[in-house]
Design an enzyme around this catalytic site. Structure first.
Site, PDB file in Angstrom:
ATOM      1  N   MET A  20       0.933  -1.386  -0.049  1.00  0.00           N
ATOM      2  CA  MET A  20       0.038  -0.016   0.003  1.00  0.00           C
ATOM      3  C   MET A  20       0.840   1.230  -0.034  1.00  0.00           C
ATOM      4  O   MET A  20       1.994   1.334   0.625  1.00  0.00           O
ATOM      5  CB  MET A  20      -0.697  -0.118   1.336  1.00  0.00           C
ATOM      6  CG  MET A  20      -1.537   1.313   1.463  1.00  0.00           C
ATOM      7  SD  MET A  20      -2.686   1.114   2.791  1.00  0.00           S
ATOM      8  CE  MET A  20      -1.501   1.002   4.252  1.00  0.00           C
ATOM      9  N   ASP A  22       0.034   5.721  -0.959  1.00  0.00           N
ATOM     10  CA  ASP A  22      -0.750   6.999  -0.593  1.00  0.00           C
ATOM     11  C   ASP A  22      -2.132   6.928  -0.176  1.00  0.00           C
ATOM     12  O   ASP A  22      -2.926   5.982  -1.063  1.00  0.00           O
ATOM     13  CB  ASP A  22      -0.855   8.114  -1.783  1.00  0.00           C
ATOM     14  CG  ASP A  22       0.704   7.981  -2.375  1.00  0.00           C
ATOM     15  OD1 ASP A  22       1.688   7.648  -2.011  1.00  0.00           O
ATOM     16  OD2 ASP A  22       0.438   8.720  -3.391  1.00  0.00           O
TER      17      ASP A  22
HETATM   18  N1  DQQ Z   1       2.402   8.004  -5.636  1.00  0.00           N
HETATM   19  C1  DQQ Z   1       1.629   7.980  -6.456  1.00  0.00           C
HETATM   20  C2  DQQ Z   1       1.942   9.257  -7.297  1.00  0.00           C
HETATM   21  C3  DQQ Z   1       2.300  10.247  -6.340  1.00  0.00           C
HETATM   22  C4  DQQ Z   1       3.171   9.137  -5.282  1.00  0.00           C
HETATM   23  C5  DQQ Z   1       1.722   6.668  -7.399  1.00  0.00           C
HETATM   24  C6  DQQ Z   1       3.497   9.726  -3.956  1.00  0.00           C
HETATM   25  O1  DQQ Z   1       0.435   9.701  -8.053  1.00  0.00           O
HETATM   26  O2  DQQ Z   1       3.111  11.286  -6.767  1.00  0.00           O
HETATM   27  O3  DQQ Z   1       1.667   5.651  -6.669  1.00  0.00           O
HETATM   28  O4  DQQ Z   1       3.858   8.765  -3.060  1.00  0.00           O
END
Ligand code: DQQ
Length: 539
Positions: A20, A22
């Site tokens: 996991m 964001d």
């Molecule tokens: N995680 C997402 C992006 C973001 C990044 C991709 C930040 O949209 O910029 O999993 O952890």
């Protein structure tokens, strides 16, 4: 699997298995708090990013739901990346998210619930003519992501902010729309800071400067400041600044240019990234979620079959005592897990002492502690450090006149493993005091080669009438620390091998050479949260 099973947390949200990152699109709808999250359905490392989905009545006990969105269209084939929800005045829910296209271009897409009267919001429709925003001229195709919750301007148009980069300047672009399918880029930028690199997961919201309530994202006017927060891709930390939003020009100016986004204050001083707030219309509060990654090696994540947690959600308020900080505090609902409590009052900690606290198992705790430093000694002290730096110090083992003193959490009986979370006071040449709040991971695990062992922390303003206070949540492999009511937070991941389950202990310590410290502390054992799949198939 039993492999590394003790690292699994008991009251923090994490998926049943796999990777996991964001938090995405948090919102409240028809009695449920919804949380979406960046999720890899296939492995405990980043990839195949889809939106996981869970619902909760209280943001503590959770029910897993089926995946909300998977990468199945050209405009998100390489990943359904981070996004935010907006609830319109008519109740419609608008979800804007970044799609990484089949050609690895970052675009913003629109999705909405198939059935708004479904409290679980199980099905999501991706707008047929996605994307609704593409990288504007001069913006790199991989520097354009993570749309915010929208806010409405005086002209009635809705605005959304998107993080980006020009050369090495992190910037925030603003688009406006009237129909949520056609977006127009504003000239100029909401804000930017040279040298800070790509700004991920921008968050932009109002706070009331005297209020005890949070504000809807569109609130503006007297008595309101705006928080701009961005996640620095370069150093993987979340920075915020307080400032003024000018709705006429759609620009934001920090109150103190020296404390600007990316160079000033942090939401948390260790492992905490890609955070996102939402306005909880039920309890009129602004709630912050944050992604807490692992501090161990990837092969261990693969062995245990999962990686990452979400923080206990935190309320966000403007600190009107300092005027320059936010106060972040675990939501009150976490207190429903408090069980057996033990209180120790006025425990005398002489220089160099360690005092065990007899509370039984100490792997799931909520701790509130207040420290008092002998004032006469303090005033008379001339040999104290003038300045201190948690990260470059010798940690809890480094003795100064006025610190360190605090707690040893996730320690075993023999102190072969221990995680100090502590204060250190420095006395400036002008006689004024500076308080530092730190967490020392250097002795937190016997698995020395496989885990993060650094020392973290920062200065924290402790006003003249305030004692050093801390709140600490301990949950097997995570320690969330809050000092001075939440002005400074340190979240760390800790991987003990001995100090696990019933063998985990809690101590008070004072390793200062020159001062007696008295501690008053209340400790609750924490019950486990109920986190399991929603019984969708049952009658
Ligand atoms: N995680 C997402 C992006 C973001 C990044 C991709 C930040 O949209 O910029 O999993 O952890």
């Amino acid at each position: 699997t039993a492999m590394l099973a003790w690292q699994r947390t008991a009251f923090h949200f994490q998926p049943e298995k796999n990777w996991m990152n964001d938090p995405d699109g948090p919102l409240f709808h028809m009695g449920w708090y919804h949380l979406f999250y960046q999720y890899n359905p296939d492995s405990a490392v980043w990839g195949n990013i889809t939106w996981g989905h869970a619902v909760s009545r209280d943001m503590i006990h959770w029910l897993y739901l089926p995946l909300a969105m998977v990468p199945d269209r050209w405009f998100d084939l390489n990943g359904v990346w981070t996004g935010s929800a907006t609830i319109l005045p008519n109740g419609q829910i608008i979800m804007l998210y970044t799609g990484d296209t089949n050609d690895s271009v970052q675009v913003q897409n629109l999705a909405y619930p198939a059935n708004l009267s479904d409290p679980l919001l199980l099905h999501w429709i991706k707008y047929e003519n996605n994307p609704v925003m593409v990288p504007p001229a001069g913006i790199g195709s991989d520097d354009f992501r993570d749309p915010t919750t929208m806010w409405v301007g005086a002209d009635g148009n809705w605005r959304v902010a998107v993080g980006s980069l020009v050369n090495t300047t992190g910037i925030v672009l603003v688009f406006q729309t009237t129909n949520f399918t056609d977006f127009e880029l504003f000239d100029g930028e909401l804000h930017g800071v040279p040298g800070t690199g790509m700004w991920e997961c921008v968050d932009f919201y109002p706070v009331s400067i005297n209020g005890v309530y949070g504000l809807d994202t569109s609130a503006h006017g007297p008595g309101i400041k705006h928080v701009l927060k961005a996640s620095m891709d370069d150093n993987r930390h979340d920075y915020y600044a307080l400032g003024e939003y000018d709705p006429m020009t759609d620009t934001w100016t920090p109150d103190d240019p020296e404390l600007d986004v990316g160079i000033g204050l942090r939401l948390d001083y260790e492992r905490y990234y890609a955070s996102k707030t939402f306005y909880d219309q039920v309890k009129k509060r602004r709630i912050l979620y944050g992604w807490i990654s692992e501090g161990d090696i990837e092969s261990d994540d693969l062995k245990k079959g999962w990686a990452s947690l979400q923080s206990i959600p935190r309320t966000v308020l403007h600190d009107n005592k300092t005027g320059t900080y936010l106060l972040l505090w675990p939501i009150e609902e976490v207190e429903s897990l408090r069980t057996n409590s033990t209180e120790f009052e006025d425990v005398l900690l002489e220089p160099g002492s360690i005092v065990p606290l007899d509370i039984g198992s100490a792997s799931q705790l909520d701790i509130v502690a207040e420290f008092e430093v002998d004032n006469e000694t303090l005033e008379a002290m001339v040999e104290a450090d003038v300045i201190y730096n948690c990260s470059t110090s010798a940690g809890a083992a480094g003795r100064g006149a006025l610190g360190p003193f605090g707690l040893l959490v996730l320690a075993d009986d023999t102190l072969s493993e221990l995680t100090p979370i502590y204060f250190y006071i420095a006395k400036d040449t002008d006689g004024s005091y500076k308080t530092f709040f730190c967490t020392d991971l250097s002795r937190s695990s016997l698995a020395v080669d496989d885990v993060d062992q650094r020392i973290y922390g920062s200065i924290v303003p402790a006003l003249d009438d305030e004692k050093p206070t801390m709140r600490v949540l301990v949950d097997h492999s995570i320690v969330e620390g809050f000092s001075q009511g939440g002005r400074s937070c340190i979240t760390t991941r800790v991987y003990p091998t001995e100090a696990i389950y019933g063998a985990a202990r809690l101590f008070l310590f004072n390793n200062a050479t020159g001062v007696n410290v008295t501690a008053s502390i209340k400790i609750w054992e924490m019950a486990s949260a109920d986190i399991h799949p929603y019984p969708l198939d049952q009658p």
